[in-house]
Design an enzyme around this catalytic site. Structure first.
Site, PDB file in Angstrom:
ATOM      1  CE  LYS A   1      -4.281   1.305   2.346  1.00 15.63           C
ATOM      2  NZ  LYS A   1      -5.117   1.665   1.209  1.00 15.63           N
TER       3      LYS A   1
HETATM    4  N1  PMP Z   1      -7.546  -1.821  -3.113  1.00 16.81           N
HETATM    5  C1  PMP Z   1      -7.041  -0.597  -2.921  1.00 16.81           C
HETATM    6  C2  PMP Z   1      -6.306   0.058  -4.037  1.00 16.81           C
HETATM    7  C3  PMP Z   1      -7.207   0.032  -1.684  1.00 16.81           C
HETATM    8  O1  PMP Z   1      -6.697   1.251  -1.490  1.00 16.81           O
HETATM    9  C4  PMP Z   1      -7.940  -0.602  -0.668  1.00 16.81           C
HETATM   10  C5  PMP Z   1      -8.154   0.075   0.651  1.00 16.81           C
HETATM   11  N2  PMP Z   1      -7.157  -0.222   1.563  1.00 16.81           N
HETATM   12  C6  PMP Z   1      -8.432  -1.891  -0.915  1.00 16.81           C
HETATM   13  C7  PMP Z   1      -8.224  -2.464  -2.152  1.00 16.81           C
HETATM   14  C8  PMP Z   1      -9.177  -2.657   0.135  1.00 16.81           C
HETATM   15  O2  PMP Z   1      -8.309  -3.152   1.118  1.00 16.81           O
HETATM   16  P1  PMP Z   1      -8.784  -3.348   2.622  1.00 16.81           P
HETATM   17  O3  PMP Z   1      -9.973  -4.238   2.579  1.00 16.81           O
HETATM   18  O4  PMP Z   1      -7.629  -4.017   3.272  1.00 16.81           O
HETATM   19  O5  PMP Z   1      -9.078  -2.034   3.172  1.00 16.81           O
END
Ligand code: PMP
Length: 309
Positions: A159
């Site tokens: 991320k």
């Molecule tokens: N894809 C992206 C590009 C994101 O930014 C997020 C948000 N964190 C997600 C998917 C979903 O991930 P999560 O369920 O861990 O929040």
């Protein structure tokens, strides 16, 4: 307009008023996008006296893994990062739903774009947050002409702050075209994910989501919904999804910490199902929301409940 931060932040090893959490304009992460972040929700418990964090150890694990990709060297163990988040929540003592944003970043001032030999640091702030997208009606999405960043360019399973320029291009294109958000395809032309959320489709009773090798962020909500669905006896497939499968799906929804579980009503102007929230989307929403609000749930081990005084 700037969003309001909650009173306290964690910065340079201490909890301080957020006004004191400031970096130099020459900070490496600000120049080159060399940071990694987490997005964690804290829900006000139904009792009103605790904040329930969904899958805190998993969020911290992914954050540190993203930091590892950026070759960050931090003096904190996973337990210490978790404890710091808990301490910050207690200090801010919110009486409403919040969003917690931990950030690992290259804090040193170094001219070249590189990853080693730069001081790393951890900062955390919090904001009040209810719904990130309008949950009252199904979303209108478009397939973006922007391609999802791929693993060998900027790893999507990290991320990484700089990679969100890619999401920003797609989100802007979508909102300026009158849509709520974008779906991005990867280099193979297969469905990857939304600009800030993973995507599921339902076809003939089977729940389908792109595999972790489709240049997606390995979403914690995604992983949870796969588990919830299987426990409900709903067949789940993690496999490549074609663009045209979106158009003939019975249901589509986005999922992620920010969007939670958001039904999709149309894609590229084509109605999905009857354009309303479908039964599998609704079932998974029910399981998720009752869990995070602290109601009886078989998944309560996924919640860290922090008492608020
Ligand atoms: N894809 C992206 C590009 C994101 O930014 C997020 C948000 N964190 C997600 C998917 C979903 O991930 P999560 O369920 O861990 O929040």
């Amino acid at each position: 307009m700037d969003i309001d931060l909650m009173t306290y932040a964690f910065f340079e090893g201490a909890i301080v008023p957020h006004e004191d959490a400031k970096v130099s304009i020459a900070t490496h992460a600000l120049q080159y996008g060399t940071g990694a972040f987490g997005g964690i929700r804290g829900y006000l418990d139904k009792s009103g006296s605790a904040i329930n964090i969904f899958r805190l150890p998993d969020h911290v694990g992914r954050l540190l893994q993203s930091g590892l990709m950026l070759r960050c060297d931090l003096p904190y163990s996973p337990d210490q990062v978790q404890q710091t988040i808990i301490d910050l929540v207690k200090k801010n003592a919110p009486d409403r739903n919040v969003y917690i944003r931990p950030l690992i970043y290259k804090a040193g001032i170094v001219l070249s774009p590189k990853l080693t030999g730069i001081r790393d640091d951890l900062a955390i702030y919090m904001i009040p947050l209810d719904d990130y997208v309008d949950m009252s009606s199904p979303l209108k999405l478009m397939v973006s002409s922007w391609q999802r960043v791929e693993d060998n360019i900027i790893p999507s399973r990290g991320k990484i702050t700089g990679a969100y320029i890619n999401s920003s291009f797609a989100k802007d294109q979508a909102t300026e075209g009158g849509y709520d958000d974008a779906i991005m395809l990867n280099r193979e032309g297969k469905v990857s994910e939304g600009s800030g959320a993973n995507l599921f489709v339902v076809r003939n009773g089977t729940l389908i989501t792109s595999p972790v090798t489709a240049d997606i962020l390995e979403g914690i909500t995604r992983r949870s919904l796969v588990e919830f669905a299987r426990d409900q006896g709903i067949p789940v497939e993690e496999r490549a999804i074609d663009r045209s499968e979106l158009y003939v799906a019975d249901e589509v929804f986005l999922c992620g910490t920010g969007v939670q579980i958001a039904a999709v009503g149309s894609i590229d102007g084509r109605k999905i199902g009857d354009g309303q929230r479908g039964p599998i989307t609704e079932k998974l929403q029910d399981i998720y929301f009752s869990l995070v609000r602290g109601e009886d749930s078989p998944y309560s081990h996924y919640v860290t409940s922090i008492p608020i005084e």
